[in-house]
Design an enzyme around this catalytic site. Structure first.
Site, PDB file in Angstrom:
ATOM      1  N   ASP A   1     -21.887  47.702 -16.930  1.00 27.57           N
ATOM      2  CA  ASP A   1     -21.596  47.699 -15.498  1.00 27.57           C
ATOM      3  C   ASP A   1     -20.125  47.346 -15.264  1.00 27.57           C
ATOM      4  OD1 ASP A   1     -24.266  48.213 -15.040  1.00 27.57           O
ATOM      5  OD2 ASP A   1     -24.762  46.139 -14.506  1.00 27.57           O
ATOM      6  N   ARG A   2     -19.605  47.821 -14.157  1.00 29.45           N
ATOM      7  CA  ARG A   2     -18.192  47.621 -13.840  1.00 29.45           C
ATOM      8  C   ARG A   2     -17.738  46.160 -13.903  1.00 29.45           C
ATOM      9  NH1 ARG A   2     -14.978  51.032  -9.391  1.00 29.45           N
ATOM     10  NH2 ARG A   2     -12.905  50.169  -9.733  1.00 29.45           N
TER      11      ARG A   2
END
Length: 238
Positions: A65-66
């Site tokens: 995830d970012r």
């Protein structure tokens, strides 16, 4: 705004078949052209290091995830990509994360089981129940590494791969990952950022253990946590 172009690429392992790097947060693992991303950085690194005038092949068998940092494995040829991807699909890759979560977690170790479903048209997950359409069982092993007065350092080992699994399973027990406002954290974390997309959370892919796609030897690759993990302010040891 983060200027990732000025940051050196943190290569953890490299050979003719694989490149494993330490992803900084909040850099995307992959993105459309023109949007900074880790895949683009690794391609540029290979092209420059090996003087490849043509295009560079790069397989992406998994992502983070970012707002999450840590170990990401890329494959340098199609056969390696297929073999490593198969290990992720078969869940034979052991993934270990470190997390700093709010509150004091007890007991020292255990297993969390929950049903998780993706919220339609939104980039978040919600609690589900057995038999509900779209709900999938999520299983996560946890171990307390260290307790502090207002937070706990956890080691997390997911046995399934659900959307935002580590983040929601800890949050549902009253222990959101620090900085993860999407799932209820009230504490800021990491470098200041004006835009939500540039904020990071205290979740780090610490270790990947998998079989080399050609030598068949076990690879254990660890990524150090970002410098902003230590120390957390005003939180004396419990």
């Amino acid at each position: 705004m983060n200027d990732f172009a000025t940051l050196p690429l943190a290569v953890l392992y490299e050979d003719h078949h694989l490149v494993v790097v330490n992803k900084p947060a909040p850099l995307l693992t992959q993105a459309p052209p023109g949007v900074p991303n880790l895949e683009e950085r690794v391609r540029a690194y290979i092209k420059d290091k090996y003087a490849k005038p043509a295009g560079v092949y790069l397989g992406v068998p998994h992502r983070l995830d970012r707002p999450v940092s840590g170990v990401v494995c890329f494959a340098r040829n199609t056969k390696a990509a297929q073999r490593v991807h198969a290990q992720f699909e078969q869940r034979s890759v052991r993934k270990v994360y470190w997390a700093l979560v709010e509150g004091v977690v007890a007991p020292d170790a255990g297993v969390w089981d929950d049903y998780i479903r993706k919220v339609e048209n939104e980039a978040r997950a919600a609690r589900g129940h057995e038999g509900e359409p779209g709900a999938k069982l999520a299983t996560l092993e946890f171990r307390v590494l260290e307790r502090f007065a207002a937070h706990t350092h956890l080691e997390l080992h997911p046995l399934t791969g659900r959307m935002h699994q580590l983040r929601v399973q800890s949050a549902w027990r009253g222990h959101p990952v620090i900085g993860d406002s999407l799932y209820g954290s009230a504490r800021p974390f990491g470098p200041p950022a004006e835009l939500p997309r540039d904020r990071v959370i205290a979740l780090h892919a610490r270790r990947l253990t998998f079989e080399h796609p050609f030598t068949k030897q076990e690879l254990v690759i660890e990524a150090p946590v970002p410098a902003y993990w230590h120390p957390l302010p005003d939180d004396p040891v419990a």
